[in-house]
Enzyme design. Structure first.
Site, PDB file in Angstrom:
ATOM      1  N   THR A  52      36.447  32.679  35.697  1.00  0.00           N
ATOM      2  CA  THR A  52      37.371  33.711  36.165  1.00  0.00           C
ATOM      3  C   THR A  52      36.717  35.035  35.819  1.00  0.00           C
ATOM      4  O   THR A  52      35.879  35.090  34.929  1.00  0.00           O
ATOM      5  CB  THR A  52      38.716  33.620  35.412  1.00  0.00           C
ATOM      6  N   THR A  58      41.186  33.664  30.803  1.00  0.00           N
ATOM      7  CA  THR A  58      40.331  32.698  31.482  1.00  0.00           C
ATOM      8  C   THR A  58      40.391  31.392  30.713  1.00  0.00           C
ATOM      9  O   THR A  58      40.210  31.381  29.496  1.00  0.00           O
ATOM     10  CB  THR A  58      38.874  33.202  31.580  1.00  0.00           C
TER      11      THR A  58
END
Length: 360
Positions: A222, A272
């Site tokens: 991410t 993330t």
């Protein structure tokens, strides 16, 4: 497992619950502006990456915070900076967002993004879009130009066209290493491999070892950016391609406000990790609420709040990943994986870039 006092947190951290880092040692001064970014977390260990690859990631992270710092010095807003820096990540095939996104089991890219402003709790998110070049810009359009917080799939793409946002064909998002990683994942699961998309280059050889490394280091791929501007506004944003070979329209935490992205007042978080766990714990919102309940200085309150959730709550539940955070403008990061791509820049200081768990 929860720690209900500062003493309990300190004892738990001393016992080695996980890896944590403080991105700024000066918690007594609130900077005029600051930025912190991440590029995903995973099994990122010294010796796994060759020097050229490591250098490329460090340069990309430093470029992100340096560009953000330049814009903030010019007086640009936190929202503008979050958008522009994430757009750069979305165009960089090294990261699992936009052009570097992983592939689903159907051989498509499904992109998610979200953004939130701390000043007024305005938020926007998109999930499962396939042909929008910059999902973060679409998330902002949802926030600014619709009555909604989240749009998904075809409806989100129709809204993007109405807003005049840039679209791109599937070939734009294609990278060979992501495709081959998806192929291998499907074969391991005994599932059929889809046909290559039209208009992409001919197959090239990617060594198994390179695929192994990519899958470990980007286990939780991410990108995220949190910014405080000269006006004191804090904004957080996140963008992702999701997980390799995902099925059934799976959506993780990145577009979920409160789980993968959250901002309230002078606190902002981008996460993330294993999205299912971050959603269950409302990780991003929980960290901000914990920090704002504290009476310590910004660095201490932010770090303890982040570690309480990542090192204790998330770890106890069996989840992996991490966050970057600004609290009163002070950058903080915390993660329970062997590494996380991360960087920060504070007004008056030099950029700080780190990958491994043992870096300050």
């Amino acid at each position: 497992m929860f720690f209900h006092s500062v003493a309990g947190i300190v004892i738990g951290l001393a016992a080695g619950l996980g890896q944590m880092e403080m991105a700024s040692a000066d918690g007594d001064r609130e900077p005029a502006w600051s930025i912190v970014v991440h590029g995903g977390a995973g099994v990122i260990e010294r010796g796994d990456m060759d020097e050229a690859t490591e250098t490329a990631y460090r340069e990309a992270l430093e470029a992100a915070v340096t560009r953000g710092g330049t814009l903030l010095r010019e007086g640009r807003s936190a929202q503008e900076v979050v958008e522009l820096v994430i757009r750069d990540f979305e165009d960089d095939p090294k990261f699992n967002s936009g052009r570097g996104a992983v592939f689903t089991a159907q051989g498509t890219n499904e992109l998610d993004a979200s953004i939130m402003r701390g000043s007024d709790l305005a938020a926007g998110a998109v999930a499962g879009v396939r042909e929008v070049r910059h999902p973060i810009s679409l998330a902002i359009a949802v926030m600014e130009d619709s009555p909604h917080v989240m749009l998904s799939g075809e409806g989100a793409e129709a809204f993007a066209l109405e807003q005049g946002l840039e679209v791109a064909p599937p070939s734009h998002f294609f990278t060979e290493r992501r495709w081959q990683s998806m192929e291998r994942a499907l074969r391991n699961q005994g599932l059929p491999v889809p046909a290559r998309p039209e208009g992409v280059p001919a197959p090239e050889l990617i060594e198994e070892g390179a695929l192994d490394l990519m899958e470990r280091e980007h286990a939780f791929g991410t990108v995220g950016v949190v910014v405080k501007d000269r006006n004191g506004d804090t904004v957080a944003g996140t963008s992702t391609g999701g997980t390799t070979a995902k099925r059934w329209g799976r959506i993780g935490d990145s577009p979920v406000i409160g789980a993968g992205t959250y901002a309230i007042g002078d606190c902002g978080v981008s996460a993330t990790g294993t999205g299912e766990y971050f959603i269950r714990l409302a990780v991003a919102a929980r960290i901000c609420m914990n920090a704002r309940d504290g009476v310590l200085d910004a660095a201490q309150a932010g770090q303890l709040a982040a570690d309480r959730v990542i090192q204790a709550d998330l770890t106890a539940l069996g989840g992996d990943g991490g966050i970057v955070m600004l609290y009163r403008g002070v950058p903080v990061w915390s993660f329970n994986t062997p590494g996380m791509y991360r960087a920060s820049l504070v007004e008056g200081e030099e950029p700080r870039v780190a990958i491994y768990a043992d870096e300050g």
